[in-house]
Motif scaffolding. Structure first.
Motif, short mmCIF file in Angstrom:
data_model
loop_
_atom_site.label_atom_id
_atom_site.label_comp_id
_atom_site.label_asym_id
_atom_site.label_seq_id
_atom_site.Cartn_x
_atom_site.Cartn_y
_atom_site.Cartn_z
N VAL A 1 0.93 -1.24 0.21
CA VAL A 1 -0.07 0.04 0.11
C VAL A 1 0.94 1.07 -0.02
O VAL A 1 1.95 1.31 0.91
CB VAL A 1 -0.94 0.01 1.32
CG1 VAL A 1 -1.55 1.34 1.41
CG2 VAL A 1 -1.77 -1.31 1.19
N TYR A 2 0.53 2.23 -0.98
CA TYR A 2 1.24 3.35 -1.01
C TYR A 2 0.29 4.72 -0.63
O TYR A 2 -0.65 4.60 -0.76
CB TYR A 2 2.05 3.87 -2.43
CG TYR A 2 2.89 2.58 -2.71
CD1 TYR A 2 4.11 2.89 -2.30
CD2 TYR A 2 2.74 1.70 -3.53
CE1 TYR A 2 5.23 1.96 -2.51
CE2 TYR A 2 3.77 0.66 -3.66
CZ TYR A 2 4.95 0.82 -3.34
OH TYR A 2 5.98 -0.03 -3.45
N CYS A 3 0.96 5.86 -0.20
CA CYS A 3 -0.13 6.83 0.12
C CYS A 3 1.16 8.22 -0.26
O CYS A 3 2.24 7.97 -0.36
CB CYS A 3 -0.39 7.09 1.47
SG CYS A 3 0.83 7.07 2.87
N HIS A 4 0.29 9.47 -0.33
CA HIS A 4 0.96 10.58 -0.50
C HIS A 4 1.72 10.83 0.98
O HIS A 4 1.56 10.48 2.01
CB HIS A 4 -0.09 11.51 -0.67
CG HIS A 4 -0.63 11.43 -2.12
ND1 HIS A 4 0.05 11.70 -3.49
CD2 HIS A 4 -1.90 11.20 -2.48
CE1 HIS A 4 -0.87 11.47 -4.21
NE2 HIS A 4 -1.89 11.18 -3.70
N PRO B 1 2.74 12.53 4.35
CA PRO B 1 1.95 13.45 5.18
C PRO B 1 2.44 14.92 5.23
O PRO B 1 3.61 15.15 4.85
CB PRO B 1 2.26 12.75 6.50
CG PRO B 1 3.53 12.02 6.38
CD PRO B 1 3.76 11.84 4.79
N THR C 1 6.97 17.06 -0.46
CA THR C 1 5.99 16.38 -1.28
C THR C 1 6.72 16.28 -2.75
O THR C 1 6.14 15.46 -3.35
CB THR C 1 4.73 17.13 -1.69
OG1 THR C 1 4.98 18.58 -1.88
CG2 THR C 1 3.83 17.35 -0.13
N ILE D 1 5.86 9.67 -2.57
CA ILE D 1 5.03 8.96 -2.17
C ILE D 1 5.76 7.99 -0.93
O ILE D 1 6.67 7.79 -0.97
CB ILE D 1 4.31 7.85 -3.11
CG1 ILE D 1 5.24 6.84 -3.91
CG2 ILE D 1 3.29 8.36 -4.19
CD1 ILE D 1 4.76 5.89 -4.61
N CYS D 2 4.88 7.40 -0.13
CA CYS D 2 5.51 6.49 1.09
C CYS D 2 4.86 5.14 1.01
O CYS D 2 3.47 4.86 0.72
CB CYS D 2 5.06 7.35 2.21
SG CYS D 2 5.62 8.86 2.63
N ARG D 3 5.58 4.32 1.37
CA ARG D 3 4.98 2.81 1.39
C ARG D 3 4.40 2.46 2.84
O ARG D 3 5.43 3.03 3.72
CB ARG D 3 6.16 1.72 1.15
CG ARG D 3 5.48 0.42 1.18
CD ARG D 3 6.69 -0.57 0.81
NE ARG D 3 6.10 -2.05 0.88
CZ ARG D 3 6.62 -3.05 0.54
NH1 ARG D 3 7.87 -2.83 -0.16
NH2 ARG D 3 5.98 -4.22 0.69
N VAL D 4 3.42 2.24 2.90
CA VAL D 4 2.80 1.99 4.36
C VAL D 4 3.14 0.71 4.86
O VAL D 4 3.19 -0.59 4.02
CB VAL D 4 1.25 1.90 4.02
CG1 VAL D 4 0.63 1.88 5.58
CG2 VAL D 4 0.75 3.40 3.73
N GLY E 1 -7.86 5.88 8.03
CA GLY E 1 -7.96 6.35 6.97
C GLY E 1 -7.91 5.69 5.68
O GLY E 1 -8.41 5.68 4.74
N MET E 2 -7.01 4.38 6.00
CA MET E 2 -7.11 3.49 4.94
C MET E 2 -8.43 2.68 4.88
O MET E 2 -9.01 2.02 6.11
CB MET E 2 -5.78 2.29 5.24
CG MET E 2 -4.60 2.74 5.25
SD MET E 2 -3.32 1.66 5.51
CE MET E 2 -3.59 0.13 4.58
#
Length: 128
Positions: free
Chosen positions: A40-43, A45, A50, A59-62, A68-69
């Motif tokens: 899972v990746y997200c922008h 924070p 950025t 992007i960041c790997r969770v 929020g996921m």
């Protein structure tokens, strides 16, 4: 847990002289685990850069579920439910978020209902 199940638990507690308590897990979603191979990746924070050095969005790997996921609640359930089953609870067939544990005496039982990160616990009060 379904709303009808919560009403049924309240009725069971009242009809059998049981206490009903609510227990909120603090940071419950952070206790779950991603499934093996799940990526899972997200922008980035707020407060972090950025854009990377090359000008592309960062992007960041969770590594663990976070609030929020979309998957966070289910991952929490996949952590809690096996623990309840291992401890000896039986899962209700009509609502998989309700578990019961029978005691040694016929009238001894513990009922747990799970709703998001809250547990509703029904038990007999043995104090004088």
């Amino acid at each position: 847990m379904r709303p009808t199940s919560l009403r049924a638990l309240a009725s069971i507690a009242a009809g059998n002289g049981m206490r009903m308590r609510r227990w909120d897990f603090v940071a419950a979603y952070l206790q779950g685990e991603l499934q093996p191979g799940e990526v899972v990746y997200c922008h980035a924070p707020p407060g972090y850069a950025t854009l990377g050095a090359d000008g592309r969005p960062r992007i960041c790997r969770v590594e663990k579920p976070i609030y929020g996921m979309a998957q966070a609640g289910r991952r929490w359930q996949r952590t809690l439910f096996p623990w309840l089953l291992e401890y000896g609870f039986a899962q209700c067939s009509s609502d998989p978020c309700v578990f019961t544990l029978r005691g040694k005496q016929p009238n001894e039982r513990l009922i747990v209902g799970c709703y998001v990160d809250d547990l509703f616990i029904l038990h007999h009060d043995d104090s004088p």
